[in-house]
Design an enzyme around this catalytic site. Structure first.
Site, PDB file in Angstrom:
ATOM      1  N   HIS A 163       8.567 -26.641  -1.635  1.00 58.91           N
ATOM      2  CA  HIS A 163       7.906 -27.695  -2.503  1.00 58.91           C
ATOM      3  C   HIS A 163       6.871 -27.289  -3.487  1.00 58.91           C
ATOM      4  O   HIS A 163       5.780 -28.087  -3.726  1.00 58.91           O
ATOM      5  CB  HIS A 163       7.348 -29.021  -1.470  1.00 58.91           C
ATOM      6  CG  HIS A 163       8.490 -29.287  -0.727  1.00 58.91           C
ATOM      7  ND1 HIS A 163       9.146 -30.486  -1.085  1.00 58.91           N
ATOM      8  CD2 HIS A 163       9.178 -28.913   0.407  1.00 58.91           C
ATOM      9  CE1 HIS A 163      10.168 -30.695  -0.249  1.00 58.91           C
ATOM     10  NE2 HIS A 163      10.337 -29.694   0.596  1.00 58.91           N
ATOM     11  N   LYS A 216     -14.005  -0.160  -4.040  1.00 58.46           N
ATOM     12  CA  LYS A 216     -15.139   0.181  -2.975  1.00 58.46           C
ATOM     13  C   LYS A 216     -16.340   1.119  -3.757  1.00 58.46           C
ATOM     14  O   LYS A 216     -17.498   0.790  -3.770  1.00 58.46           O
ATOM     15  CB  LYS A 216     -14.443   1.130  -1.665  1.00 58.46           C
ATOM     16  CG  LYS A 216     -13.744   0.506  -1.064  1.00 58.46           C
ATOM     17  CD  LYS A 216     -13.403   1.279   0.109  1.00 58.46           C
ATOM     18  CE  LYS A 216     -12.090   1.219   1.083  1.00 58.46           C
ATOM     19  NZ  LYS A 216     -11.770   2.086   1.802  1.00 58.46           N
ATOM     20  N   GLU A 269       0.779  -1.282   0.130  1.00 64.72           N
ATOM     21  CA  GLU A 269       0.109  -0.033   0.000  1.00 64.72           C
ATOM     22  C   GLU A 269       0.949   1.354   0.116  1.00 64.72           C
ATOM     23  O   GLU A 269       0.511   2.490  -0.537  1.00 64.72           O
ATOM     24  CB  GLU A 269      -0.889   0.078   1.309  1.00 64.72           C
ATOM     25  CG  GLU A 269      -2.290  -0.576   0.771  1.00 64.72           C
ATOM     26  CD  GLU A 269      -3.415  -0.355   2.050  1.00 64.72           C
ATOM     27  OE1 GLU A 269      -3.146   0.154   3.119  1.00 64.72           O
ATOM     28  OE2 GLU A 269      -4.332  -0.563   1.708  1.00 64.72           O
TER      29      GLU A 269
HETATM   30  O1  PA5 Z   1      -3.397   0.991   6.008  1.00 62.48           O
HETATM   31  C1  PA5 Z   1      -4.392   1.448   5.827  1.00 62.48           C
HETATM   32  O2  PA5 Z   1      -4.828   2.554   5.860  1.00 62.48           O
HETATM   33  C2  PA5 Z   1      -5.616   0.597   5.283  1.00 62.48           C
HETATM   34  O3  PA5 Z   1      -5.165  -0.791   5.034  1.00 62.48           O
HETATM   35  C3  PA5 Z   1      -6.441   0.577   6.406  1.00 62.48           C
HETATM   36  O4  PA5 Z   1      -6.107   0.097   7.499  1.00 62.48           O
HETATM   37  C4  PA5 Z   1      -7.790  -0.374   6.146  1.00 62.48           C
HETATM   38  O5  PA5 Z   1      -8.356  -0.076   4.799  1.00 62.48           O
HETATM   39  C5  PA5 Z   1      -8.915  -0.255   7.035  1.00 62.48           C
HETATM   40  O6  PA5 Z   1      -9.532   0.855   7.195  1.00 62.48           O
HETATM   41  P1  PA5 Z   1     -10.232   1.537   8.477  1.00 62.48           P
HETATM   42  O7  PA5 Z   1      -9.150   1.319   9.480  1.00 62.48           O
HETATM   43  O8  PA5 Z   1     -10.572   2.979   8.203  1.00 62.48           O
HETATM   44  O9  PA5 Z   1     -11.439   0.504   8.721  1.00 62.48           O
END
Ligand code: PA5
Length: 443
Positions: free
Chosen positions: A306, A420, A285
């Site tokens: 394996h 989303k 990310e």
């Molecule tokens: O690292 C990030 O920002 C994302 O992976 C969020 O943690 C994830 O989308 C969950 O979001 P939220 O904490 O708003 O539910």
């Protein structure tokens, strides 16, 4: 302290080329320190280990104790950065078969998928059990987590009564906004704030990670102490040659520039499976944007030798490996002698399983390097809270530096929104009327 060995990348890249990154990584780390780089609103994690207060740790431990006393199971509801850090640490430190101290609740996870069967089976599993919930969402609106929480809240209230449910449901969310905050305030749940300036994937050392880890019975003060030691060891003024995070950032950027587009995080201990999942999220990310970025992958060896071992040995040469090597195991177990020796294993009799594992590790490293796979090796003394804290901070800092060297904003994740929006349009969420029409026309 953890160790970093990059010598086995030399060949694919040169030592001089890595050294040439010194000024670039220094500039990147200075930008983090001074808050002058991209995404500088999200640098709250940078000095979290050294700034977390004793009072906060004590408060988290007290809340954990309430859950430990009143629950045989605690469900951690969250996704991405709102769950992977906790799971990484808990699984790394837990018994592989679920054995735990009598007063320690089992920790299970929800809100990280939309599988109906998973949620149904979870509710079945929880039936008749004294369970509690830690609901973690920074935005407080994430669909996966919100659906799971709606189901869990109802089940908890039905099974345990509203009053007890109020005691064993804890919210970790934004200070002001989001449905999770509204619910927590209305229901009077104990709640923690996820600081505005800490993004999900950098939040393991906030209550997001610390509360579930404390509930599972692990020492969060030691985890934070390990992270603080690494914060100190990799401070901006630490010379490049001694700054492990800076070196890791440099070597992976140079490998990337030389066509090594995939980094495989390797472990030889299945307890680290979820540590790799946390690492993948952190790097994936943070760096995968603007049509750039190393693809973070992972394998659990020797299991995956394996399966993926073939690809790694002889597939496309666009990969490198980063091996997490644990020096000491918690237990000792030797290969027994067998008089009949039908399996031919008596040559190993009396030798430790870990010796066999270490030779598998060394043999694999040599084979993969011979096969054209550069190898980075990170050594960790043992799997405990202190060492995991070091590793966490090491990878977080290196990720921030590495992202800046790559030229991306390592603290946003705009690409996560695309699925989303489509999902909301397909589900006719209010506010998505135009998008719904447009998407229906496409399918
Ligand atoms: O690292 C990030 O920002 C994302 O992976 C969020 O943690 C994830 O989308 C969950 O979001 P939220 O904490 O708003 O539910």
């Amino acid at each position: 302290m953890i160790g970093l060995s990059i010598e086995k990348t030399f060949g694919a890249i040169s030592k001089a080329a890595v050294s040439a990154y010194e000024m670039k990584v220094k500039a990147a780390q200075d930008a983090l320190e001074m808050g002058t780089g991209k995404g500088s609103d999200f640098l709250g994690w940078l000095h979290l280990p050294s700034s977390i207060s004793e009072a906060m740790l004590a408060d988290i431990k007290a809340t954990a104790q309430v859950l430990r006393t009143n629950c045989e199971v605690v469900v951690v509801a969250g996704i991405g950065g709102s769950y992977l850090g906790a799971r990484a640490v808990i699984e790394a430190l837990s018994n592989s078969f679920g054995a735990r101290e009598k007063e320690t609740p089992a920790v299970v996870y929800a809100g990280n998928n939309l599988s109906e069967d998973y949620l149904y089976e979870l509710l079945e599993f929880l039936k008749g059990k004294r369970f509690g919930v830690i609901n973690i969402s920074k935005s407080g609106t994430t669909t996966e987590t919100a659906i799971a929480f709606r189901l869990l809240k109802r089940a908890c209230e039905e099974q345990r009564g509203k009053e007890m449910a109020q005691q064993v449901i804890v919210a970790i969310t934004d200070e002001h906004k989001g449905a999770a905050r509204v619910t927590a305030d209305k229901e009077g749940y104990k709640s923690y704030i996820i600081p505005d300036n800490v993004g999900g994937r950098y939040s393991v050392l906030t209550p997001v990670g610390l509360l579930p880890i404390a509930v599972a019975g692990f020492d969060i003060a030691q985890l934070v102490a390990g992270a603080a030691a690494m914060e100190k060891a990799c401070a901006a003024e630490t010379p490049f040659a001694e700054n492990l995070a800076a070196q890791y950032a440099a070597v992976r950027n140079e490998l990337y520039q030389r066509g090594k587009k995939i980094e495989i995080l390797v472990n030889f201990c299945p307890k680290l499976h979820y540590f790799s999942e946390w690492w993948k999220q952190l790097y994936g990310e943070s760096e995968g944007k603007d049509h750039k970025g190393i693809y973070p992958a992972s394998v659990d060896f020797t299991t995956d030798l394996h399966s993926m071992g073939q690809w790694i040995q002889e597939g496309e040469r666009s990969i490198y490996e980063t091996v997490l090597s644990i020096n000491h195991t918690d237990h000792t177990l030797k290969v027994p002698t067998d008089e009949a020796n039908l399996d031919g294993l008596n040559y190993l009799a009396g030798r430790r399983i870990d010796e066999v594992n270490k030779m598998a590790e060394l043999g694999t490293q040599l084979a993969h390097v011979d096969g054209g796979v550069p190898n980075i090796r990170i050594t960790v003394d043992r799997l405990d809270e202190y060492n995991l804290g070091q590793l966490i901070y090491f990878f977080e800092l290196a990720c921030g530096i590495s992202g800046y060297v790559l030229g991306v904003n390592p603290f946003d994740q705009p690409g996560v929104e695309a699925y989303k929006s489509n999902m909301f349009a397909l589900l006719n969420k209010p506010g998505y009327e135009e998008a719904s029409k447009a998407i229906q026309a496409r399918i």
